[in-house]
Scaffold this motif. Structure first.
Motif, PDB file in Angstrom:
ATOM      1  N   PRO A 153      38.935 -14.345  50.167  1.00  0.00           N
ATOM      2  CA  PRO A 153      39.002 -15.394  49.752  1.00  0.00           C
ATOM      3  C   PRO A 153      38.400 -15.809  48.035  1.00  0.00           C
ATOM      4  O   PRO A 153      37.629 -14.774  47.907  1.00  0.00           O
ATOM      5  CB  PRO A 153      37.982 -16.633  50.587  1.00  0.00           C
ATOM      6  N   LEU A 154      39.224 -16.330  47.516  1.00  0.00           N
ATOM      7  CA  LEU A 154      38.671 -16.255  45.850  1.00  0.00           C
ATOM      8  C   LEU A 154      37.762 -17.146  45.751  1.00  0.00           C
ATOM      9  O   LEU A 154      36.327 -18.226  47.509  1.00  0.00           O
ATOM     10  CB  LEU A 154      40.349 -17.111  45.482  1.00  0.00           C
ATOM     11  N   PRO A 155      36.570 -17.061  44.820  1.00  0.00           N
ATOM     12  CA  PRO A 155      35.153 -17.478  44.259  1.00  0.00           C
ATOM     13  C   PRO A 155      35.595 -18.857  44.828  1.00  0.00           C
ATOM     14  O   PRO A 155      36.544 -19.928  44.161  1.00  0.00           O
ATOM     15  CB  PRO A 155      35.556 -17.344  42.748  1.00  0.00           C
ATOM     16  N   GLY A 156      34.858 -19.485  44.964  1.00  0.00           N
ATOM     17  CA  GLY A 156      34.493 -20.689  45.367  1.00  0.00           C
ATOM     18  C   GLY A 156      34.414 -21.785  43.923  1.00  0.00           C
ATOM     19  O   GLY A 156      33.671 -21.754  43.542  1.00  0.00           O
ATOM     20  N   GLY A 157      35.586 -22.470  43.956  1.00  0.00           N
ATOM     21  CA  GLY A 157      35.288 -23.599  42.734  1.00  0.00           C
ATOM     22  C   GLY A 157      36.398 -22.992  42.153  1.00  0.00           C
ATOM     23  O   GLY A 157      37.458 -23.860  40.764  1.00  0.00           O
ATOM     24  N   PHE A 158      37.381 -21.953  42.268  1.00  0.00           N
ATOM     25  CA  PHE A 158      38.178 -21.655  41.551  1.00  0.00           C
ATOM     26  C   PHE A 158      39.483 -22.241  42.152  1.00  0.00           C
ATOM     27  O   PHE A 158      40.201 -22.339  43.478  1.00  0.00           O
ATOM     28  CB  PHE A 158      38.493 -19.997  41.603  1.00  0.00           C
TER      29      PHE A 158
END
Length: 327
Positions: free
Chosen positions: A299-304
């Motif tokens: 998963p992509l970093p949180g907030g991105f």
């Protein structure tokens, strides 16, 4: 009298043909990485620790039910450069129900040595197929074994010999972080724009400073130039490497630096900005592409926020990024 002579001659010919065909072999070839156990049947052994020793085992069996078989040629061309191109002396007669065995050990000191062996079979990948060819009077058979090499900077491990106190072992491989490939960035304009906010990129074949130029590099055909002409194979490989370098840079800027991917990217940029050989280009395209694919499931970093996919619009605004005078 003449008819009898012809009949006798024909009998001799038929008898000779029968004797010549009275040979039949099967062969078996296996490869084991010494110190790694017997491996899993049907699965190609994978070389990850170096120095490594490969043990090749050959078995040649006479399967003719009534007579001996004579092998006129037995060769393993891939191993000829290592002094084992002919595992058995020929001609070699093998009796009914009998077999012959041969073994050969090959030491690979580094991951690069394994990759060189992988490239020697003519295919651009991390595996090599070593085939044993057996010929007899009226027949031929082959058997092959596959070995897979680890990927440099990803899952290769260098171990130190006990008599070398100055040797430093490589750490265990670390699971890759998130990453995305060219297919992701060519349709996610918002993510690509965030990457370019970190500054323009000199990719050797092109200077990319705008979203439109970056999309041009991602959407263009590596094999065709701006006028529709066919690029040379070397120029096409350089274009492919520039594309992977753009993607790798965005992965690092947006999702965090990776030491392994960073080393491959540094080498790719040096190669793009200087003279380069075809073999090096192919290797780097493959290596950097795998780094870019390594974290697709993460998963992509949180907030991105990558934004929504807009393939039609992205393709429509893409512009040729290649500078005049560059291939």
């Amino acid at each position: 009298m003449q008819r009898g002579w012809k009949a006798a001659a024909m009998a001799v010919v038929l008898a000779g043909a029968g004797a010549a065909s009275a040979h039949e072999f099967t062969c078996d070839k296996r490869v084991q990485v010494k110190g790694e156990g017997q491996g899993t049947p049907g699965v190609a052994p994978r070389v990850t620790k170096f120095p490594a020793t490969l043990r090749f085992h050959y078995k040649l069996r006479n399967v003719h039910p009534k007579g001996e078989s004579v092998a006129d040629l037995v060769e393993d061309p891939l191993l000829a450069r290592y002094g084992f191109g002919t595992p058995f002396p020929t001609p070699m007669a093998v009796g009914v129900g009998d077999s012959r065995d041969a073994t050969f050990e090959l030491k690979l000191d580094t991951p690069e040595a394994c990759q060189a062996l992988a490239a020697s079979d003519g295919r651009v990948d991390d595996s090599f197929d070593s085939a044993l060819r057996v010929k007899w009077a009226l027949g031929e058979t082959q058997c092959a074994a596959r070995v897979t090499c680890c990927e440099p900077f990803v899952d290769c491990e260098l171990t130190c010999p006990p008599d070398d106190p100055g040797c430093v072992e490589t750490p265990s491989p670390v699971a890759p972080g998130p990453s995305r490939n060219a297919g992701f960035f060519k349709v996610h304009e918002q993510a690509l724009q965030q990457c370019l906010a970190g500054g323009g990129l000199d990719l050797g074949v092109a200077r990319v400073e705008s979203l439109e130029q970056a999309l041009g590099l991602l959407w263009a055909s590596p094999g065709l130039d701006r006028n529709g002409g066919v690029r040379t194979e070397t120029d096409a490989r350089r274009f492919e490497l520039a594309r992977e370098a753009l993607v790798s840079t965005c992965n690092e800027r947006l999702f965090g630096a990776s030491e392994k991917r960073g080393r491959a990217l540094d080498e790719a940029l040096r190669t793009l900005r200087g003279a380069s050989e075809e073999g090096a280009l192919e290797r780097l395209v493959r290596e950097l592409g795998r780094h870019n694919d390594a974290g697709l499931g993460k998963p992509l970093p949180g907030g991105f926020d990558a934004g929504r996919a807009t393939p039609a619009h992205a393709a429509g605004i893409a512009t040729d990024p290649l500078e005049p005078g560059r291939p």
